[in-house]
Design an enzyme around this catalytic site. Sequence first.
Site, short mmCIF file in Angstrom:
data_model
loop_
_atom_site.label_atom_id
_atom_site.label_comp_id
_atom_site.label_asym_id
_atom_site.label_seq_id
_atom_site.Cartn_x
_atom_site.Cartn_y
_atom_site.Cartn_z
N GLY A 118 0.81 -1.21 0.00
CA GLY A 118 0.00 0.00 0.00
C GLY A 118 0.84 1.25 0.00
N GLY A 119 0.57 2.13 0.97
CA GLY A 119 1.28 3.41 1.04
C GLY A 119 2.78 3.24 1.17
N GLY A 138 18.62 8.83 -35.77
CA GLY A 138 18.16 9.65 -34.64
C GLY A 138 18.93 9.33 -33.38
CB ALA A 139 20.30 6.18 -32.06
C1 HXC Z 1 -1.51 -2.42 11.83
C2 HXC Z 1 -0.35 -4.28 11.22
C3 HXC Z 1 -0.42 -3.89 9.87
C4 HXC Z 1 -1.09 -2.68 9.56
C5 HXC Z 1 0.67 -5.74 9.99
N1 HXC Z 1 0.32 -5.42 11.24
N2 HXC Z 1 0.20 -4.82 9.12
N3 HXC Z 1 -0.89 -3.53 12.19
N4 HXC Z 1 -1.62 -1.99 10.57
N5 HXC Z 1 -1.17 -2.26 8.30
C6 HXC Z 1 0.65 -6.17 12.47
C7 HXC Z 1 -0.06 -7.48 12.56
O1 HXC Z 1 -1.31 -7.29 13.17
C8 HXC Z 1 0.89 -8.27 13.45
O2 HXC Z 1 0.70 -7.87 14.79
C9 HXC Z 1 2.23 -7.77 13.04
O3 HXC Z 1 2.02 -6.52 12.41
C10 HXC Z 1 2.92 -8.67 12.05
O4 HXC Z 1 2.02 -8.97 11.01
P1 HXC Z 1 1.83 -10.44 10.44
O5 HXC Z 1 0.64 -10.41 9.57
O6 HXC Z 1 1.85 -11.41 11.58
O7 HXC Z 1 3.17 -10.63 9.63
P2 HXC Z 1 3.38 -11.35 8.25
O8 HXC Z 1 2.71 -12.68 8.24
O9 HXC Z 1 4.86 -11.32 8.02
O10 HXC Z 1 2.66 -10.46 7.15
C11 HXC Z 1 3.07 -9.15 6.94
C12 HXC Z 1 2.08 -8.40 6.00
C13 HXC Z 1 0.65 -8.56 6.58
C14 HXC Z 1 2.17 -9.03 4.60
C15 HXC Z 1 2.52 -6.96 5.92
O11 HXC Z 1 0.69 -8.20 7.95
C16 HXC Z 1 -0.33 -7.68 5.87
O12 HXC Z 1 -0.81 -8.04 4.80
N6 HXC Z 1 -0.66 -6.54 6.49
C17 HXC Z 1 -1.64 -5.64 5.95
C18 HXC Z 1 -1.12 -4.93 4.73
C19 HXC Z 1 -2.06 -3.88 4.25
O13 HXC Z 1 -3.09 -4.22 3.61
N7 HXC Z 1 -1.81 -2.61 4.65
C20 HXC Z 1 -2.67 -1.50 4.36
C21 HXC Z 1 -2.33 -1.05 2.95
S1 HXC Z 1 -3.32 0.30 2.47
P3 HXC Z 1 1.05 -8.81 16.02
O14 HXC Z 1 0.55 -8.05 17.20
O15 HXC Z 1 0.35 -10.11 15.77
O16 HXC Z 1 2.52 -8.96 16.03
C22 HXC Z 1 -2.33 1.59 2.60
C23 HXC Z 1 -2.99 2.84 2.22
C24 HXC Z 1 -2.02 3.96 1.97
O17 HXC Z 1 -1.22 1.52 2.96
C25 HXC Z 1 -2.23 4.49 0.59
C26 HXC Z 1 -1.44 5.75 0.37
C27 HXC Z 1 -1.28 6.03 -1.12
#
Ligand code: HXC
Length: 510
Positions: A169-170, A404-405
Amino acid sequence: MKEIIEGLEKRREQARLGGGQARIDKQHAKGKLTARERLDVLLDEGSFEEYDMFVTHRCTDFGMEENVIAGDGVVTGWGTINGRMTYVFSQDFTVFGGSLSETHAKKICKIMDLAVQNGAPIIGLNDSGGARIQEGVASLGGYAEVFWRNAQASGNVPQISVIMGPCAGGAVYSPAMTDFIYMVKDSSYMFVTGPDVVKTVTNEIVTAEELGGAGTHTKKSSVADAAFENDIETLLEVRRLFDFLPQNMNEKAPSRKTQHDEKSLDKSLDTIIPSNANQPYDMHEVITKIADEGDFLEIQKEHAGNILVGFMRMNGEVIGVIANQPMVLAGCLDIDASKKAARFIRFCDAFNIPILTLVDVPGFLPGTNQEYGGIIKHGAKLLFAYAEATVPTVTLITRKAYGGAYDVMASKHIRADVNYAWPSAEIAVMGAKGATEIIYRSELGDKDKIAKRTKDYESRFANPFVAAERGYIDDVIMPHSTRKRLIRAFSTLKNKRQDAPPKKHNNIPL
Ligand code: HXC
């Protein structure tokens, strides 16, 4: 007082633990270093000064008030690399997956503001699940504040992003706005939406590696500039890259003493061009033979191999090199090569890095694929980037410079400062065979006649002298003297002054 000091030490210790030992162990088990360990590798020993270690998030939704961790998932501050200052941030995946909250963003923004104010580069170590989901729009606002600063800092101070974990994402857009992106193989990913969302929306089944791993981004998408085996190697390579970059737009890149004689001659260059004009040779060899100590840091090595770009030093001074590579697609310019080189030229021009162009190009790659893909617009990027550049620019034509190159590859006409050619150079509108078949179309049935016409065309144009007679080439130089001649050419350009006409900014064909 002793108790107060101990209290501070305790708070620091707590903050250094981030999301706790269990999560640190998990990070290590994946072969990844923690945010702080990474800074230890990146920066000179003992040079890191941390800011905002005690900052915490302010979220009270979803029980977050019970889960407050000092530092809020990012370690920020400044340190030095081989004695030169840089601002840094390093996201801590053990704290809410390195996700970006409002306060996490504020910490990054603080060091970005300081970097611009104090004229020092910014290096971001990214390991983040994207927007902190519990914070909603406050997190999105935080991202946009970072993005805005990326744009403001662009061209002002160098910005380097290192992708060291999942960046979703961001978390990918800030790196995308910086100058260089390095990734770690098999443990870092960049995607706007992950494999699960892709499956839901497009029905495609794809792994994280295929969708946004280092291979995908260094080879296919060209989002990333290089990838390395593990965290340590990647960070050491960032140090190497950093040594080629200036602190800011007003400074020169750092010079370095060299043992390599500036007047050295290399006889092997006299035989590097094959006698058959259609036979390739490796342009890397030319570069490493003229670079100080043969050291060439190649950018985007895995993408668009028909053009080589990267940094080297000549007589201690940093030079940006752009070179056609006859080994791939005969060195033709295509969409990918044009974009790759244009971006690199613009970086060099923004940061006072002189440009050396080595030319062996048979032209733009023909075909519907290229035309439908917009080679006109993308090729124009390269032309535009060269034409707008005001840094010292030296060009050497080793063999082909067709059509051209020829114009595009830093010709005299678009204001290269010094243009040299080897005696093997062929500067013409096109290759002799193609040219003859067009201008003598009516004689195509007569093979002997056409062969003679081709020979005539070759002897008239397959050389550098027609261009040299007009002053488009300043001198035809001996290949073995290339290093010496180029060093002397760049030395004459040290005090070059050239201003662009006034404008808000130009409108490069994006
Ligand atoms: C809060 C988060 C988080 C998030 C992960 N965690 N992503 N907490 N916000 N975005 C936390 C989990 O709850 C977990 O907490 C710890 O981080 C580790 O995550 P896991 O899932 O256990 O790790 P892993 O299996 O390695 O997977 C990592 C990951 C997955 C692929 C990043 O966590 C994931 O898909 N996260 C969400 C990604 C996402 O969709 N983000 C939002 C994107 S939208 P604990 O407490 O269990 O340790 C965006 C908008 C901005 O960013 C746009 C601007 C242009």
